[in-house]
Design a protein around this motif. Structure first.
Motif, PDB file in Angstrom:
ATOM      1  N   VAL A  55       0.654  -1.374   0.113  1.00 11.19           N
ATOM      2  CA  VAL A  55      -0.138  -0.066  -0.077  1.00 11.19           C
ATOM      3  C   VAL A  55       0.826   1.364   0.184  1.00 11.19           C
ATOM      4  N   ASP A  56       0.523   2.252  -0.699  1.00  9.94           N
ATOM      5  CA  ASP A  56       1.086   3.564  -0.622  1.00  9.94           C
ATOM      6  C   ASP A  56       0.692   4.104   0.615  1.00  9.94           C
ATOM      7  N   ALA A  57       1.790   5.015   0.869  1.00  5.43           N
ATOM      8  CA  ALA A  57       1.707   5.504   2.480  1.00  5.43           C
ATOM      9  C   ALA A  57       0.586   6.602   2.374  1.00  5.43           C
ATOM     10  N   ALA A  58       0.333   7.396   1.373  1.00  7.00           N
ATOM     11  CA  ALA A  58      -0.867   8.307   1.235  1.00  7.00           C
ATOM     12  C   ALA A  58      -2.178   7.755   1.226  1.00  7.00           C
ATOM     13  N   ARG A  59      -2.216   6.547   0.608  1.00  6.10           N
ATOM     14  CA  ARG A  59      -3.761   5.911   0.415  1.00  6.10           C
ATOM     15  C   ARG A  59      -4.016   5.214   2.168  1.00  6.10           C
ATOM     16  N   LEU A  60      -2.678   4.839   2.477  1.00  8.59           N
ATOM     17  CA  LEU A  60      -2.749   4.104   3.837  1.00  8.59           C
ATOM     18  C   LEU A  60      -3.578   5.025   4.798  1.00  8.59           C
ATOM     19  N   ARG A  61      -2.840   6.294   4.896  1.00  3.46           N
ATOM     20  CA  ARG A  61      -3.177   7.241   5.752  1.00  3.46           C
ATOM     21  C   ARG A  61      -4.619   7.756   5.428  1.00  3.46           C
ATOM     22  N   SER A  62      -5.146   7.894   4.381  1.00  8.65           N
ATOM     23  CA  SER A  62      -6.333   8.181   4.208  1.00  8.65           C
ATOM     24  C   SER A  62      -7.397   7.140   4.449  1.00  8.65           C
ATOM     25  N   VAL A  63      -7.067   6.119   4.470  1.00  8.53           N
ATOM     26  CA  VAL A  63      -8.083   4.863   4.791  1.00  8.53           C
ATOM     27  C   VAL A  63      -7.914   4.805   6.272  1.00  8.53           C
ATOM     28  N   LEU A  64      -6.909   5.089   6.980  1.00  3.17           N
ATOM     29  CA  LEU A  64      -6.857   4.987   8.624  1.00  3.17           C
ATOM     30  C   LEU A  64      -7.510   6.192   8.991  1.00  3.17           C
ATOM     31  N   GLU A  65      -7.334   7.409   8.417  1.00  3.01           N
ATOM     32  CA  GLU A  65      -8.248   8.393   8.848  1.00  3.01           C
ATOM     33  C   GLU A  65      -9.811   8.145   8.654  1.00  3.01           C
ATOM     34  N   SER A  66     -10.119   7.676   7.507  1.00  5.13           N
ATOM     35  CA  SER A  66     -11.624   7.489   7.369  1.00  5.13           C
ATOM     36  C   SER A  66     -12.085   6.417   8.366  1.00  5.13           C
ATOM     37  N   ALA A  67     -11.502   5.557   8.620  1.00  8.72           N
ATOM     38  CA  ALA A  67     -11.700   4.207   9.409  1.00  8.72           C
ATOM     39  C   ALA A  67     -11.845   4.880  10.914  1.00  8.72           C
ATOM     40  N   TRP A  68     -10.891   5.892  11.307  1.00  7.46           N
ATOM     41  CA  TRP A  68     -11.106   6.553  12.782  1.00  7.46           C
ATOM     42  C   TRP A  68     -12.183   7.409  12.755  1.00  7.46           C
ATOM     43  N   ARG A  69     -12.614   7.948  11.845  1.00  9.00           N
ATOM     44  CA  ARG A  69     -13.629   9.058  11.831  1.00  9.00           C
ATOM     45  C   ARG A  69     -15.047   8.193  11.811  1.00  9.00           C
ATOM     46  N   ALA A  70     -15.208   7.124  11.157  1.00 11.69           N
ATOM     47  CA  ALA A  70     -16.357   6.300  11.262  1.00 11.69           C
ATOM     48  C   ALA A  70     -16.339   5.777  12.576  1.00 11.69           C
ATOM     49  N   ALA A  71     -15.280   5.269  13.170  1.00  9.77           N
ATOM     50  CA  ALA A  71     -15.362   4.669  14.489  1.00  9.77           C
ATOM     51  C   ALA A  71     -15.872   5.483  15.727  1.00  9.77           C
ATOM     52  N   HIS A  72     -15.681   6.848  15.119  1.00 10.25           N
ATOM     53  CA  HIS A  72     -16.073   7.846  16.372  1.00 10.25           C
ATOM     54  C   HIS A  72     -17.074   8.881  15.939  1.00 10.25           C
ATOM     55  N   ARG A  73     -17.808   8.419  14.955  1.00  9.55           N
ATOM     56  CA  ARG A  73     -19.119   9.086  14.898  1.00  9.55           C
ATOM     57  C   ARG A  73     -20.097   8.636  15.959  1.00  9.55           C
ATOM     58  N   PRO A  74     -21.006   9.426  16.247  1.00 10.36           N
ATOM     59  CA  PRO A  74     -22.137   9.058  17.397  1.00 10.36           C
ATOM     60  C   PRO A  74     -22.944   7.992  16.897  1.00 10.36           C
ATOM     61  N   GLN A  75     -23.075   6.942  17.592  1.00 13.80           N
ATOM     62  CA  GLN A  75     -23.870   5.759  17.187  1.00 13.80           C
ATOM     63  C   GLN A  75     -25.323   6.123  17.369  1.00 13.80           C
ATOM     64  N   ARG A  76     -26.023   5.586  16.513  1.00 13.97           N
ATOM     65  CA  ARG A  76     -27.689   5.901  16.766  1.00 13.97           C
ATOM     66  C   ARG A  76     -28.210   4.798  17.978  1.00 13.97           C
ATOM     67  N   SER A  77     -29.189   5.384  18.369  1.00 12.43           N
ATOM     68  CA  SER A  77     -29.820   4.458  19.650  1.00 12.43           C
ATOM     69  C   SER A  77     -30.569   3.544  18.755  1.00 12.43           C
ATOM     70  N   ARG A  78     -30.523   2.270  19.591  1.00 10.28           N
ATOM     71  CA  ARG A  78     -31.161   1.137  18.893  1.00 10.28           C
ATOM     72  C   ARG A  78     -32.462   0.785  19.869  1.00 10.28           C
ATOM     73  N   GLY A  79     -32.952   1.873  20.365  1.00  8.16           N
ATOM     74  CA  GLY A  79     -34.309   1.861  20.998  1.00  8.16           C
ATOM     75  C   GLY A  79     -34.195   1.093  22.213  1.00  8.16           C
ATOM     76  N   ARG A  80     -32.933   0.955  22.831  1.00  8.16           N
ATOM     77  CA  ARG A  80     -32.834   0.385  24.224  1.00  8.16           C
ATOM     78  C   ARG A  80     -32.257   1.525  25.195  1.00  8.16           C
ATOM     79  N   SER A  81     -32.979   1.220  26.305  1.00  8.07           N
ATOM     80  CA  SER A  81     -32.584   2.393  27.376  1.00  8.07           C
ATOM     81  C   SER A  81     -31.103   1.484  28.173  1.00  8.07           C
ATOM     82  N   ARG A  82     -30.344   2.632  28.391  1.00  2.19           N
ATOM     83  CA  ARG A  82     -29.100   2.110  28.886  1.00  2.19           C
ATOM     84  C   ARG A  82     -28.993   2.682  30.349  1.00  2.19           C
ATOM     85  N   ARG A  83     -29.276   1.948  31.333  1.00  2.49           N
ATOM     86  CA  ARG A  83     -29.423   2.265  32.747  1.00  2.49           C
ATOM     87  C   ARG A  83     -28.450   1.644  33.371  1.00  2.49           C
TER      88      ARG A  83
END
Length: 83
Positions: A55-83
């Motif tokens: 893998v080219d270093a620039a592409r790897l960096r781009s893919v890792l940044e995209s994966a990091w952003r996706a992992a840190h997006r707020p998750q939607r509620s699945r209708g369960r209460s967390r208590r």
């Protein structure tokens, strides 16, 4: 909260990154020798193996940044209460 977005293989030759299905298809389609879907249920979720030697270093960096952003997006509620 920590969310896993990438893992490094024990031998250091590859990494698995969490991509959206569209990103997974895009990268694997452009460079099938570099990017490939993990061949199980993890792959269905977007986990993609990256050959680090190929893998080219620039592409790897781009893919890792995209994966990091996706992992840190707020998750939607699945209708369960967390208590």
């Amino acid at each position: 909260m920590h969310r896993t977005f990438a893992t490094l293989a024990a031998d250091g030759a590859s990494a698995n990154v969490l991509l959206s299905p569209d990103e997974q298809e895009h990268h694997a389609g452009l460079q099938p020798g570099v990017f490939r879907r993990v061949p199980n249920k993890w792959g269905d979720q977007g986990w993609t193996t990256v050959s680090l030697a190929d893998v080219d270093a620039a592409r790897l960096r781009s893919v890792l940044e995209s994966a990091w952003r996706a992992a840190h997006r707020p998750q939607r509620s699945r209708g369960r209460s967390r208590r």
